[in-house]
Each structure stands twice: as structure tokens, then as C-alpha cells.
Enzyme design. Structure first.
Site, mmCIF file in Angstrom:
data_model
loop_
_atom_site.group_PDB
_atom_site.id
_atom_site.type_symbol
_atom_site.label_atom_id
_atom_site.label_comp_id
_atom_site.label_asym_id
_atom_site.label_seq_id
_atom_site.Cartn_x
_atom_site.Cartn_y
_atom_site.Cartn_z
ATOM 1 N N LYS A 226 13.194 -1.398 -0.796
ATOM 2 C CA LYS A 226 12.440 -0.717 0.260
ATOM 3 C C LYS A 226 13.018 -0.978 1.647
ATOM 4 C CE LYS A 226 8.231 0.108 -2.304
ATOM 5 N NZ LYS A 226 6.813 -0.218 -2.557
ATOM 6 N N ARG A 261 7.468 -4.937 -9.564
ATOM 7 C CA ARG A 261 7.939 -3.560 -9.808
ATOM 8 C C ARG A 261 9.351 -3.468 -9.236
ATOM 9 N NH1 ARG A 261 8.099 1.415 -7.312
ATOM 10 N NH2 ARG A 261 7.606 3.219 -8.619
HETATM 11 C C1 PT1 Z 1 4.449 0.010 -5.252
HETATM 12 C C2 PT1 Z 1 5.015 1.315 -5.426
HETATM 13 C C3 PT1 Z 1 4.446 2.132 -6.464
HETATM 14 N N1 PT1 Z 1 6.010 1.787 -4.660
HETATM 15 C C4 PT1 Z 1 2.948 0.414 -7.040
HETATM 16 N N2 PT1 Z 1 3.433 1.649 -7.253
HETATM 17 C C5 PT1 Z 1 6.487 3.045 -4.849
HETATM 18 N N3 PT1 Z 1 1.938 -0.063 -7.821
HETATM 19 C C6 PT1 Z 1 5.929 3.846 -5.869
HETATM 20 C C7 PT1 Z 1 10.422 2.225 1.832
HETATM 21 O O1 PT1 Z 1 9.893 1.624 2.767
HETATM 22 O O2 PT1 Z 1 4.883 -0.819 -4.319
HETATM 23 N N4 PT1 Z 1 3.435 -0.402 -6.053
HETATM 24 N N5 PT1 Z 1 4.943 3.385 -6.652
HETATM 25 C C8 PT1 Z 1 7.608 3.564 -3.977
HETATM 26 N N6 PT1 Z 1 7.181 3.748 -2.613
HETATM 27 C C9 PT1 Z 1 7.975 3.442 -1.516
HETATM 28 C C10 PT1 Z 1 7.382 3.028 -0.315
HETATM 29 C C11 PT1 Z 1 9.354 3.492 -1.591
HETATM 30 C C12 PT1 Z 1 8.173 2.642 0.770
HETATM 31 C C13 PT1 Z 1 10.152 3.127 -0.517
HETATM 32 C C14 PT1 Z 1 9.570 2.681 0.672
HETATM 33 O O3 PT1 Z 1 11.644 2.397 1.754
#
Ligand code: PT1
Length: 285
Positions: A226, A261
């Protein structure tokens, strides 16, 4: 070592790895390589072979700025993948969705776990779908109070005290779920790293995961590749963020996380094994 499982059906003292399988053309970190059922099934098999305990199947990108997808489109992405994996891998299958209809169809197709980045708030029906299933449910914090949609969630996230606000918000969702008939032993909480949070908010949350552990439920942390990892690790390319992601993963476990995750299952497991062995040796002497 603190007990991580809280009498939970899914979680034991072994840290679980949830491998990420994006069935989306616009995925932030895998360049849309997995946008057909065959490729997603192959990726899930690979992660299961690497030792993933769970594979997380998602057909709607929820990364910052992502566009909405229709129910039909989301179903057509994830259902063939779940059907193709059911019985074919050792890992459990989680469905990463905020739509009740997708949860229902995914469970029917063989999904074992519900992973909802809106903690079952996006659709009123989701609570009942979850209650009527026997699946563990991951309740993630995502700033729904301020209209938390991936498209706008990063516009101007504001908190007085991000740790208290995330803990309170998750605590309320846990109470709502229990009232709806979802047993506490099925619930898992997640601070939602990167969802309506600045890098400073993410860092603050990571540093105080112990405060979320006070809710007495297993904790899932998703920091892999992230933005804040890129910032701290000074790496603009998400595909090159495995080292920083692993550092965050080990830190999260040291603070009581039970499920991680991650994109890089084998690498994270290797790091965890070494770290755990050294910790155990330290406890003995
Ligand atoms: C998470 C999660 C998810 N993250 C759960 N499910 C994502 N339970 C999708 C960035 O800042 O943390 N927990 N499902 C993906 N979401 C992101 C959010 C991807 C922020 C990238 C960023 O780069």
C-alpha cells in the site's frame, strides 16, 4: 505470547496468511494480469501452494480512486473463480465484496469467509446474508460515516484521534452484528489500512494495534504494497514493495495481529517462520 484466538473458530495461535487474488482489470499492484477466471484460478492455486491459509477473491477494486462495478460484472468475475477453486485447494476461500447479492452467490458457489471493507454497511441486506450463513466475517473500518467510497475516500480524511475513532466504530459494528445474530466467534476486525486514511493515520493505526485488540476479537491487517509502505520505504513501484510489506507484516504480528492479507505469501511465511523461531528462543532463555 498473548493468546490471539479468543475462542475463535478460524484463528489459532498460528498466524494466518490471506493471499490476495484480484479479479479486476485495474488492480493497483498486479497490473490487471488476473482479469480472467483462468488466470485468477492459477494465481489462487499458486498462493495456496505457497501456504496461504485463505485466498481472498475480489472482483471490485476498492483501492483509492477506483470506479464502481455493477453487480452483474462483479458476479461474472468472481463466481467462476470460486467455483473453479472449490475443492481444488486446501486454503479457505474468502469473498471480498460489499454487495449482499455477491456475498450470497459466492457462499452458494463455495466461499467460506465474508470480507467486507464496509463492515456490512454498504447494503442493508448484507447483515442478514451474513447472519444466515455460518461464515466468519471480516469487519473492516473504511470511513463510511463520511460517505466512504473508494473514489472519494482519500480526498480529505479527518480524525481527531484515528485510533480511538477506528476502535469505537469497529466496536459499534461488532455490537450491530451480534444483535443481527452473527455470533461473536465468527467476527474478525480490521483497521482498514489505506481506506480513508493518510499515511500518518495508517502509521498511527499500525503503531497502536494493541488498542484494537482490546475489543477482544482476532485482528486482520492488510498493509501489503500500500501507499504508506511506498512512502516509508521510498519505493514508488507497488510491485517492488515486498520488503517493506514484510516489515509491516512482522510488526503487525508483534502487536497482536492474527491474520495478514498479503500479496507475497511465500516470502511473508518465510519471514514469519524466522521471526517466530527467534522469538521462541528468546522466551526460553
Ligand atoms: C484490507 C483490504 C481489503 N485492502 C480487507 N480487505 C484492500 N479486509 C482490499 C493504497 O494506499 O486492508 N483489508 N480489500 C485493498 N485496498 C487498498 C487501499 C489498496 C489502499 C491500496 C491502498 O495504496
Amino acid at each position: 505470547m498473548k493468546q490471539r484466538h479468543c475462542g475463535h473458530e478460524l484463528v489459532t495461535d498460528r498466524v494466518l496468511l490471506m493471499g490476495i487474488v484480484n479479479v479486476t482489470p485495474d488492480s493497483f499492484s498486479d497490473g490487471g494480469t488476473f482479469d480472467s477466471p483462468g488466470a485468477a484460478i492459477d494465481q489462487a492455486r499458486k498462493l495456496a501452494d505457497e501456504g496461504a491459509d485463505i485466498v481472498d477473491i475480489g472482483g471490485e477494486s476498492t483501492r483509492p480512486g477506483a470506479e464502481l462495478v455493477s453487480i452483474e460484472e462483479e458476479l461474472s468475475r468472481v463466481i467462476p473463480v470460486i467455483k473453479g477453486l472449490k475443492g481444488a485447494i486446501n486454503a479457505k476461500i474468502s469473498i471480498d465484496t460489499r454487495k449482499a447479492a455477491v456475498m450470497r452467490a459466492a457462499i452458494k458457489a463455495g466461499a467460506d469467509i465474508i470480507n467486507d471493507v464496509t463492515a456490512l454497511q454498504y447494503e442493508a441486506e448484507s447483515l442478514q446474508v451474513a447472519a444466515n450463513s455460518n461464515c466468519p466475517v471480516i469487519l473492516m473500518h473504511g470511513l463510511m460515516e463520511q460517505g466512504g467510497d473508494p473514489k472519494t475516500m482519500q480526498d480529505n480524511p479527518l480524525y481527531d484521534d484515528v485510533v480511538s475513532e477506528v476502535a469505537n466504530s469497529l466496536g459499534k459494528r461488532v455490537a450491530v452484528c451480534e444483535q443481527a445474530g452473527i455470533a461473536r466467534t465468527r467476527l474478525i476486525i480490521d483497521p482498514g489500512i489505506g481506506f480513508g486514511k493518510t499515511a500518518d493515520h495508517n502509521i498511527e493505526l499500525m503503531a497502536h494495534l494493541d488498542r484494537l485488540r482490546e475489543l477482544g476479537l482476532p485482528l486482520l491487517v492488510g498493509a501489503s504494497r500500500k501507499g504508506f509502505i511506498g512512502l516509508l520505504g521510498e519505493e514508488g513501484d507497488a510491485l517492488k514493495r515486498a520488503p517493506g510489506s514484510i516489515a509491516a507484516a512482522l510488526f503487525a504480528v508483534s502487536q497482536g495481529a492474527s491474520i495478514l492479507r498479503v500479496h507475497d505469501v511465500a516470502k511473508t511465511r518465510q519471514a514469519l517462520n524466522v521471526w517466530r523461531a527467534l522469538e521462541a528462543a528468546k522466551m526460553k532463555s
